[in-house]
Scaffold this motif. Structure first.
Motif, PDB file in Angstrom:
ATOM      1  N   VAL A 201     -28.433   4.698   5.213  1.00 25.81           N
ATOM      2  CA  VAL A 201     -26.987   4.489   5.226  1.00 25.81           C
ATOM      3  C   VAL A 201     -26.633   3.205   4.485  1.00 25.81           C
ATOM      4  N   ASP A 202     -25.589   3.271   3.672  1.00 30.73           N
ATOM      5  CA  ASP A 202     -25.062   2.085   2.995  1.00 30.73           C
ATOM      6  C   ASP A 202     -24.313   1.237   4.027  1.00 30.73           C
ATOM      7  N   PRO A 203     -24.700  -0.022   4.252  1.00 26.03           N
ATOM      8  CA  PRO A 203     -24.032  -0.826   5.290  1.00 26.03           C
ATOM      9  C   PRO A 203     -22.587  -1.184   4.941  1.00 26.03           C
ATOM     10  N   LEU A 204     -22.228  -1.163   3.655  1.00 26.84           N
ATOM     11  CA  LEU A 204     -20.855  -1.491   3.271  1.00 26.84           C
ATOM     12  C   LEU A 204     -19.895  -0.346   3.582  1.00 26.84           C
ATOM     13  N   THR A 205     -20.292   0.864   3.233  1.00 28.21           N
ATOM     14  CA  THR A 205     -19.413   2.028   3.413  1.00 28.21           C
ATOM     15  C   THR A 205     -19.765   2.843   4.639  1.00 28.21           C
ATOM     16  N   LEU A 206     -20.981   2.642   5.168  1.00 24.71           N
ATOM     17  CA  LEU A 206     -21.531   3.443   6.261  1.00 24.71           C
ATOM     18  C   LEU A 206     -21.582   4.919   5.903  1.00 24.71           C
ATOM     19  N   GLU A 207     -21.793   5.190   4.642  1.00 24.97           N
ATOM     20  CA  GLU A 207     -21.995   6.555   4.179  1.00 24.97           C
ATOM     21  C   GLU A 207     -23.484   6.823   3.992  1.00 24.97           C
ATOM     22  N   ILE A 208     -23.898   8.054   4.240  1.00 20.49           N
ATOM     23  CA  ILE A 208     -25.295   8.441   4.078  1.00 20.49           C
ATOM     24  C   ILE A 208     -25.621   8.534   2.592  1.00 20.49           C
ATOM     25  N   ILE A 209     -26.655   7.814   2.168  1.00 17.10           N
ATOM     26  CA  ILE A 209     -27.074   7.907   0.772  1.00 17.10           C
ATOM     27  C   ILE A 209     -28.363   8.701   0.619  1.00 17.10           C
ATOM     28  N   GLU A 210     -29.077   8.921   1.711  1.00 12.76           N
ATOM     29  CA  GLU A 210     -30.302   9.715   1.666  1.00 12.76           C
ATOM     30  C   GLU A 210     -30.544  10.354   3.021  1.00 12.76           C
ATOM     31  N   GLU A 211     -30.861  11.635   2.998  1.00  8.16           N
ATOM     32  CA  GLU A 211     -31.243  12.372   4.205  1.00  8.16           C
ATOM     33  C   GLU A 211     -32.684  12.816   4.039  1.00  8.16           C
ATOM     34  N   ILE A 212     -33.543  12.379   4.944  1.00 10.96           N
ATOM     35  CA  ILE A 212     -34.958  12.699   4.867  1.00 10.96           C
ATOM     36  C   ILE A 212     -35.309  13.622   6.026  1.00 10.96           C
ATOM     37  N   ILE A 213     -35.680  14.849   5.714  1.00  9.21           N
ATOM     38  CA  ILE A 213     -36.126  15.777   6.752  1.00  9.21           C
ATOM     39  C   ILE A 213     -37.590  15.474   7.036  1.00  9.21           C
ATOM     40  N   VAL A 214     -37.837  14.854   8.155  1.00 11.56           N
ATOM     41  CA  VAL A 214     -39.205  14.475   8.497  1.00 11.56           C
ATOM     42  C   VAL A 214     -40.008  15.708   8.892  1.00 11.56           C
ATOM     43  N   GLU A 215     -39.444  16.506   9.786  1.00  8.26           N
ATOM     44  CA  GLU A 215     -40.032  17.778  10.195  1.00  8.26           C
ATOM     45  C   GLU A 215     -38.912  18.753  10.486  1.00  8.26           C
ATOM     46  N   ASP A 216     -39.186  20.033  10.284  1.00 11.88           N
ATOM     47  CA  ASP A 216     -38.208  21.055  10.649  1.00 11.88           C
ATOM     48  C   ASP A 216     -38.754  21.999  11.709  1.00 11.88           C
ATOM     49  N   SER A 217     -39.784  21.542  12.429  1.00  8.52           N
ATOM     50  CA  SER A 217     -40.395  22.358  13.477  1.00  8.52           C
ATOM     51  C   SER A 217     -39.577  22.296  14.757  1.00  8.52           C
ATOM     52  N   ALA A 218     -39.362  23.436  15.382  1.00 11.06           N
ATOM     53  CA  ALA A 218     -38.646  23.478  16.655  1.00 11.06           C
ATOM     54  C   ALA A 218     -39.470  22.792  17.734  1.00 11.06           C
ATOM     55  N   GLY A 219     -38.770  22.127  18.657  1.00  5.22           N
ATOM     56  CA  GLY A 219     -39.448  21.474  19.767  1.00  5.22           C
ATOM     57  C   GLY A 219     -40.103  20.151  19.414  1.00  5.22           C
ATOM     58  N   ARG A 220     -39.788  19.594  18.246  1.00  2.45           N
ATOM     59  CA  ARG A 220     -40.309  18.291  17.849  1.00  2.45           C
ATOM     60  C   ARG A 220     -39.166  17.291  17.871  1.00  2.45           C
ATOM     61  N   ILE A 221     -39.478  16.055  18.218  1.00  2.00           N
ATOM     62  CA  ILE A 221     -38.437  15.048  18.369  1.00  2.00           C
ATOM     63  C   ILE A 221     -38.881  13.745  17.711  1.00  2.00           C
ATOM     64  N   SER A 222     -37.925  13.060  17.089  1.00  2.00           N
ATOM     65  CA  SER A 222     -38.169  11.731  16.546  1.00  2.00           C
ATOM     66  C   SER A 222     -38.125  10.740  17.695  1.00  2.00           C
ATOM     67  N   GLN A 223     -39.264  10.102  17.972  1.00  2.18           N
ATOM     68  CA  GLN A 223     -39.370   9.286  19.175  1.00  2.18           C
ATOM     69  C   GLN A 223     -39.205   7.796  18.923  1.00  2.18           C
ATOM     70  N   ALA A 224     -39.606   7.305  17.754  1.00  2.00           N
ATOM     71  CA  ALA A 224     -39.551   5.864  17.515  1.00  2.00           C
ATOM     72  C   ALA A 224     -39.444   5.592  16.027  1.00  2.00           C
ATOM     73  N   LEU A 225     -38.754   4.512  15.691  1.00  2.00           N
ATOM     74  CA  LEU A 225     -38.555   4.121  14.301  1.00  2.00           C
ATOM     75  C   LEU A 225     -38.870   2.643  14.149  1.00  2.00           C
ATOM     76  N   THR A 226     -39.630   2.307  13.118  1.00  2.00           N
ATOM     77  CA  THR A 226     -39.907   0.925  12.759  1.00  2.00           C
ATOM     78  C   THR A 226     -39.646   0.766  11.270  1.00  2.00           C
ATOM     79  N   VAL A 227     -38.857  -0.228  10.892  1.00  2.00           N
ATOM     80  CA  VAL A 227     -38.514  -0.424   9.483  1.00  2.00           C
ATOM     81  C   VAL A 227     -38.787  -1.868   9.093  1.00  2.00           C
ATOM     82  N   GLY A 228     -39.514  -2.046   8.009  1.00  2.00           N
ATOM     83  CA  GLY A 228     -39.769  -3.354   7.450  1.00  2.00           C
ATOM     84  C   GLY A 228     -39.142  -3.460   6.072  1.00  2.00           C
TER      85      GLY A 228
END
Length: 296
Positions: A201-228
């Motif tokens: 997300v662009d912090p100035l406009t708060l618009e999405i600039i990239e959508e990354i599909i990590v997984e498309d499997s049913a029953g899977r969940i994104s549990q934690a995020l770490t960004v450096g």
């Protein structure tokens, strides 16, 4: 020592890297050696509620509890120095996210709907505003971006020079769950949606600039995020939507992305979160303010 996943809160700023150590919130605040992930010491909140959030001002740790208490801790000894009184508020039952913004100021957020400005020198606090509950937040040096708990991803943008003038944005049409987090990489905001999706997300406009599909499997969940500064890591695991209270986060996979190109660089699957935590610890030099992870 290995901490069970159930002991670690699933929201807020629950761990931080400082001076070669990792401080991880759970039933206690545990201090780990960042190189070996071996336990060094721990602190148990005086009110006996779990530690729910932590931040660092360069000298002291500030730890929030599940019962609206804020404690000042000496990180070298893990001994409590003082308790900072928090404003009385009927719906303010926990401190779920903390951020130190420089000088003597930090902000405390609650998933239940308020945020508080704290003066760490006078050890006083002021209720700023009643807002939709905050899951997580990022800080870019002036603005705080609070990820709000709602059916869709909402962001509250707060100017720390005028914290009462919050602006609300609701244009990110993705579902947010208690595992969702917002992080800042020095240029962009990153959000892990409830489904295994990463949003840049662009912090100035708060618009999405990239959508990354990590997984498309049913029953899977994104549990934690770490960004450096250079890399983003996200953990995805199995999740039982029908019985969330009894879910065990099994079959974890960690994905590594470039924060400049948004390309997936690596994925790692293992039988336990110790290995995943160790892998994520290799990027601690690039971490901005907080990390989100789990052990099992």
């Amino acid at each position: 020592m290995v901490i069970a996943t159930s002991e670690i809160p699933t929201y807020g700023e629950k761990s931080i890297y400082a001076d070669g150590y990792l401080y991880v919130c759970g039933n206690t605040l545990v201090k780990y050696d960042a190189s070996t992930l071996s336990e060094v010491a721990y602190y148990t909140p005086a009110d006996t509620y779990p530690a729910t959030a932590v931040t660092y001002d360069g000298t002291y740790l500030y730890v929030g509890s599940g019962d609206n208490h804020l404690y000042k801790i000496d990180p070298s000894t893990m001994v409590q120095i003082s308790e900072i009184p928090m404003p009385s508020y009927t719906n303010y039952y926990s401190i779920d996210a903390l951020v130190f913004t420089g000088g003597t100021t930090l902000f405390a957020f609650s998933q239940n709907g308020v945020y508080v400005q704290v003066n760490t020198y006078t050890e006083t606090s002021t209720l700023i505003k009643n807002a939709t509950g905050t899951l997580s937040m990022a800080y870019d040096g002036r603005y705080i971006y609070a990820l709000r708990y709602a059916d869709e991803i909402n962001i509250t943008k707060i100017d720390t020079l005028n914290p009462g003038s919050a602006k609300y944005y609701t244009n990110l049409n993705y579902f947010t769950g208690v595992q969702s987090s917002i992080q800042y990489d020095g240029k962009y905001l990153w959000i892990n949606a409830y489904a295994p999706v990463l949003l840049v997300v662009d912090p100035l406009t708060l618009e999405i600039i990239e959508e990354i599909i990590v997984e498309d499997s049913a029953g899977r969940i994104s549990q934690a995020l770490t960004v450096g500064e250079h890399y983003a890591y996200v953990i995805v695991s199995d999740y039982d939507y029908a019985s969330p209270a009894s879910s065990t986060y099994a079959n974890p996979v960690v994905y590594k992305y470039s924060t400049s190109t948004f390309d997936k660089l690596m994925e790692y699957s293992g039988d336990n979160f110790d290995q995943l935590g160790l892998l994520m610890a290799t990027n601690t030099s690039g971490l901005k303010h907080s990390v989100s992870w789990a052990f099992a």
